[in-house]
Motif scaffolding. Structure first.
Motif, PDB file in Angstrom:
ATOM      1  N   LEU A 196       0.826  -1.186   0.000  1.00 24.66           N
ATOM      2  CA  LEU A 196       0.000   0.000   0.000  1.00 24.66           C
ATOM      3  C   LEU A 196       0.868   1.247   0.000  1.00 24.66           C
ATOM      4  CD1 LEU A 196      -2.984   0.128  -0.198  1.00 24.66           C
ATOM      5  CD2 LEU A 196      -3.139   0.181   2.251  1.00 24.66           C
ATOM      6  N   PHE A 197       1.977   1.186   0.711  1.00 21.81           N
ATOM      7  CA  PHE A 197       2.874   2.327   0.787  1.00 21.81           C
ATOM      8  C   PHE A 197       3.456   2.653  -0.588  1.00 21.81           C
ATOM      9  CE2 PHE A 197       7.265   3.896   1.424  1.00 21.81           C
ATOM     10  CZ  PHE A 197       6.953   5.118   1.995  1.00 21.81           C
ATOM     11  N   LEU A 198       3.838   1.624  -1.349  1.00 20.97           N
ATOM     12  CA  LEU A 198       4.412   1.832  -2.681  1.00 20.97           C
ATOM     13  C   LEU A 198       3.358   1.767  -3.781  1.00 20.97           C
ATOM     14  CD1 LEU A 198       7.646  -0.296  -2.329  1.00 20.97           C
ATOM     15  CD2 LEU A 198       7.430   2.179  -2.211  1.00 20.97           C
ATOM     16  N   ARG A 199       2.092   1.624  -3.399  1.00 17.36           N
ATOM     17  CA  ARG A 199       0.984   1.518  -4.343  1.00 17.36           C
ATOM     18  C   ARG A 199       1.166   0.344  -5.300  1.00 17.36           C
ATOM     19  NH1 ARG A 199      -0.204   7.213  -6.791  1.00 17.36           N
ATOM     20  NH2 ARG A 199      -1.477   5.841  -8.048  1.00 17.36           N
ATOM     21  N   VAL A 200       1.580  -0.792  -4.748  1.00 22.04           N
ATOM     22  CA  VAL A 200       1.757  -2.002  -5.534  1.00 22.04           C
ATOM     23  C   VAL A 200       0.477  -2.813  -5.464  1.00 22.04           C
ATOM     24  CG1 VAL A 200       3.061  -4.151  -5.737  1.00 22.04           C
ATOM     25  CG2 VAL A 200       4.233  -2.046  -5.126  1.00 22.04           C
ATOM     26  N   ASP A 201      -0.042  -3.192  -6.611  1.00 25.32           N
ATOM     27  CA  ASP A 201      -1.264  -3.974  -6.681  1.00 25.32           C
ATOM     28  C   ASP A 201      -0.883  -5.454  -6.645  1.00 25.32           C
ATOM     29  OD1 ASP A 201      -3.854  -4.765  -6.974  1.00 25.32           O
ATOM     30  OD2 ASP A 201      -3.963  -4.338  -9.117  1.00 25.32           O
ATOM     31  N   ASP A 202      -0.931  -6.045  -5.462  1.00 19.33           N
ATOM     32  CA  ASP A 202      -0.535  -7.440  -5.277  1.00 19.33           C
ATOM     33  C   ASP A 202      -1.578  -8.128  -4.402  1.00 19.33           C
ATOM     34  OD1 ASP A 202       0.830  -9.819  -5.209  1.00 19.33           O
ATOM     35  OD2 ASP A 202       2.441  -9.109  -3.919  1.00 19.33           O
ATOM     36  N   PRO A 203      -2.756  -8.456  -4.957  1.00 19.37           N
ATOM     37  CA  PRO A 203      -3.831  -9.000  -4.129  1.00 19.37           C
ATOM     38  C   PRO A 203      -3.505 -10.353  -3.509  1.00 19.37           C
ATOM     39  CG  PRO A 203      -4.413  -9.141  -6.443  1.00 19.37           C
ATOM     40  CD  PRO A 203      -3.143  -8.360  -6.362  1.00 19.37           C
ATOM     41  N   LEU A 204      -2.623 -11.122  -4.105  1.00 17.97           N
ATOM     42  CA  LEU A 204      -2.264 -12.423  -3.553  1.00 17.97           C
ATOM     43  C   LEU A 204      -1.083 -12.353  -2.603  1.00 17.97           C
ATOM     44  CD1 LEU A 204      -2.552 -14.577  -6.788  1.00 17.97           C
ATOM     45  CD2 LEU A 204      -4.241 -14.270  -4.993  1.00 17.97           C
ATOM     46  N   GLU A 205      -0.505 -11.178  -2.477  1.00 18.73           N
ATOM     47  CA  GLU A 205       0.683 -10.951  -1.658  1.00 18.73           C
ATOM     48  C   GLU A 205       1.818 -11.901  -2.040  1.00 18.73           C
ATOM     49  OE1 GLU A 205      -0.188 -10.695   2.487  1.00 18.73           O
ATOM     50  OE2 GLU A 205      -1.801  -9.257   2.174  1.00 18.73           O
ATOM     51  N   ALA A 206       1.946 -12.162  -3.338  1.00 16.90           N
ATOM     52  CA  ALA A 206       2.976 -13.074  -3.835  1.00 16.90           C
ATOM     53  C   ALA A 206       4.371 -12.488  -3.645  1.00 16.90           C
ATOM     54  CB  ALA A 206       2.728 -13.384  -5.305  1.00 16.90           C
ATOM     55  N   ALA A 207       4.487 -11.189  -3.773  1.00 13.40           N
ATOM     56  CA  ALA A 207       5.808 -10.568  -3.609  1.00 13.40           C
ATOM     57  C   ALA A 207       6.322 -10.761  -2.188  1.00 13.40           C
ATOM     58  CB  ALA A 207       5.736  -9.083  -3.952  1.00 13.40           C
ATOM     59  N   ALA A 208       5.481 -10.538  -1.209  1.00 12.64           N
ATOM     60  CA  ALA A 208       5.907 -10.695   0.188  1.00 12.64           C
ATOM     61  C   ALA A 208       6.234 -12.143   0.507  1.00 12.64           C
ATOM     62  CB  ALA A 208       4.822 -10.184   1.121  1.00 12.64           C
ATOM     63  N   VAL A 209       5.434 -13.064   0.014  1.00 15.42           N
ATOM     64  CA  VAL A 209       5.664 -14.485   0.290  1.00 15.42           C
ATOM     65  C   VAL A 209       6.955 -14.954  -0.357  1.00 15.42           C
ATOM     66  CG1 VAL A 209       4.788 -16.801  -0.182  1.00 15.42           C
ATOM     67  CG2 VAL A 209       3.245 -15.031   0.644  1.00 15.42           C
ATOM     68  N   HIS A 210       7.166 -14.616  -1.616  1.00 17.93           N
ATOM     69  CA  HIS A 210       8.366 -15.072  -2.315  1.00 17.93           C
ATOM     70  C   HIS A 210       9.618 -14.364  -1.811  1.00 17.93           C
ATOM     71  CE1 HIS A 210       5.344 -16.702  -5.046  1.00 17.93           C
ATOM     72  NE2 HIS A 210       6.260 -17.589  -5.334  1.00 17.93           N
ATOM     73  N   LEU A 211       9.494 -13.092  -1.471  1.00 23.33           N
ATOM     74  CA  LEU A 211      10.644 -12.366  -0.936  1.00 23.33           C
ATOM     75  C   LEU A 211      11.059 -12.940   0.417  1.00 23.33           C
ATOM     76  CD1 LEU A 211      12.617  -9.935  -1.147  1.00 23.33           C
ATOM     77  CD2 LEU A 211      10.897  -8.615   0.078  1.00 23.33           C
ATOM     78  N   GLY A 212      10.096 -13.097   1.308  1.00 22.11           N
ATOM     79  CA  GLY A 212      10.401 -13.639   2.627  1.00 22.11           C
ATOM     80  C   GLY A 212      10.908 -15.070   2.569  1.00 22.11           C
ATOM     81  N   GLY A 213      10.271 -15.899   1.759  1.00 25.52           N
ATOM     82  CA  GLY A 213      10.697 -17.287   1.619  1.00 25.52           C
ATOM     83  C   GLY A 213      12.066 -17.413   0.972  1.00 25.52           C
ATOM     84  N   GLY A 214      12.330 -16.571  -0.006  1.00 21.25           N
ATOM     85  CA  GLY A 214      13.632 -16.607  -0.669  1.00 21.25           C
ATOM     86  C   GLY A 214      14.764 -16.170   0.243  1.00 21.25           C
ATOM     87  N   ILE A 215      14.521 -15.113   1.009  1.00 26.23           N
ATOM     88  CA  ILE A 215      15.546 -14.647   1.954  1.00 26.23           C
ATOM     89  C   ILE A 215      15.791 -15.705   3.014  1.00 26.23           C
ATOM     90  CG2 ILE A 215      16.021 -12.968   3.774  1.00 26.23           C
ATOM     91  CD1 ILE A 215      14.635 -10.871   2.003  1.00 26.23           C
ATOM     92  N   TRP A 216      14.718 -16.249   3.577  1.00 24.54           N
ATOM     93  CA  TRP A 216      14.890 -17.266   4.612  1.00 24.54           C
ATOM     94  C   TRP A 216      15.594 -18.509   4.056  1.00 24.54           C
ATOM     95  CZ3 TRP A 216      15.851 -18.662   9.140  1.00 24.54           C
ATOM     96  CH2 TRP A 216      15.686 -19.976   9.558  1.00 24.54           C
ATOM     97  N   GLY A 217      15.204 -18.947   2.877  1.00 24.86           N
ATOM     98  CA  GLY A 217      15.829 -20.127   2.286  1.00 24.86           C
ATOM     99  C   GLY A 217      17.309 -19.938   2.033  1.00 24.86           C
ATOM    100  N   SER A 218      17.693 -18.759   1.601  1.00 23.72           N
ATOM    101  CA  SER A 218      19.110 -18.491   1.344  1.00 23.72           C
ATOM    102  C   SER A 218      19.910 -18.396   2.638  1.00 23.72           C
ATOM    103  CB  SER A 218      19.270 -17.189   0.552  1.00 23.72           C
ATOM    104  OG  SER A 218      18.669 -17.325  -0.709  1.00 23.72           O
ATOM    105  N   LEU A 219      19.365 -17.719   3.630  1.00 23.71           N
ATOM    106  CA  LEU A 219      20.091 -17.579   4.895  1.00 23.71           C
ATOM    107  C   LEU A 219      20.100 -18.873   5.712  1.00 23.71           C
ATOM    108  CD1 LEU A 219      18.982 -14.023   6.036  1.00 23.71           C
ATOM    109  CD2 LEU A 219      21.102 -14.694   4.891  1.00 23.71           C
ATOM    110  N   ALA A 220      19.072 -19.689   5.546  1.00 24.16           N
ATOM    111  CA  ALA A 220      18.997 -20.946   6.300  1.00 24.16           C
ATOM    112  C   ALA A 220      20.120 -21.900   5.917  1.00 24.16           C
ATOM    113  CB  ALA A 220      17.638 -21.603   6.082  1.00 24.16           C
ATOM    114  N   VAL A 221      20.642 -21.762   4.697  1.00 25.82           N
ATOM    115  CA  VAL A 221      21.771 -22.608   4.295  1.00 25.82           C
ATOM    116  C   VAL A 221      22.947 -22.392   5.236  1.00 25.82           C
ATOM    117  CG1 VAL A 221      23.465 -23.013   2.476  1.00 25.82           C
ATOM    118  CG2 VAL A 221      21.064 -22.725   1.887  1.00 25.82           C
ATOM    119  N   GLY A 222      23.249 -21.144   5.545  1.00 23.97           N
ATOM    120  CA  GLY A 222      24.355 -20.857   6.449  1.00 23.97           C
ATOM    121  C   GLY A 222      24.104 -21.306   7.875  1.00 23.97           C
ATOM    122  N   LEU A 223      22.842 -21.430   8.244  1.00 24.87           N
ATOM    123  CA  LEU A 223      22.501 -21.857   9.604  1.00 24.87           C
ATOM    124  C   LEU A 223      22.463 -23.376   9.750  1.00 24.87           C
ATOM    125  CD1 LEU A 223      19.593 -19.386  10.412  1.00 24.87           C
ATOM    126  CD2 LEU A 223      21.916 -19.301  11.309  1.00 24.87           C
TER     127      LEU A 223
END
Length: 97
Positions: free
Chosen positions: A1-28
């Motif tokens: 909403l802040f950036l006025r992004v039309d993402d009704p499925l919230e796919a950007a947040a899910v893929h961004l969060g999952g991708g970051i966690w998946g990449s960092l989890a390798v080091g853990l």
């Protein structure tokens, strides 16, 4: 909403969060039987310098991917906005695509 992004499925947040966690989890969670470069494993297995270096490499990779994606998306969508092709007209939107 802040950036006025039309993402009704919230796919950007899910893929961004999952991708970051998946990449960092390798080091853990890297298990020592999966790689020869870290014979003791990731941070949760070894807690040594090599494990923290691997986690740092993963964090640098995440940062580079985010910057690369932001730059390319900014250029592409900026250009499309400049030439007026980023959105359809309100009339077309009301009629339905």
């Amino acid at each position: 909403l802040f950036l006025r992004v039309d993402d009704p499925l919230e796919a950007a947040a899910v893929h961004l969060g999952g991708g970051i966690w998946g990449s960092l989890a390798v080091g853990l969670f890297l298990n020592s039987d999966r790689t020869s470069s870290l014979p003791d494993g990731g941070i949760l297995y070894a807690w040594n310098t090599k494990a923290f270096v691997q986690f740092g490499i993963q964090a640098i990779g995440v940062t580079v991917i985010i910057l690369w994606s932001a730059l390319l998306c900014g250029l592409l969508f900026g250009f499309l906005r400049l030439i007026g092709m980023i959105r359809c007209s309100p009339e077309t939107e009301k009629e339905g695509l």
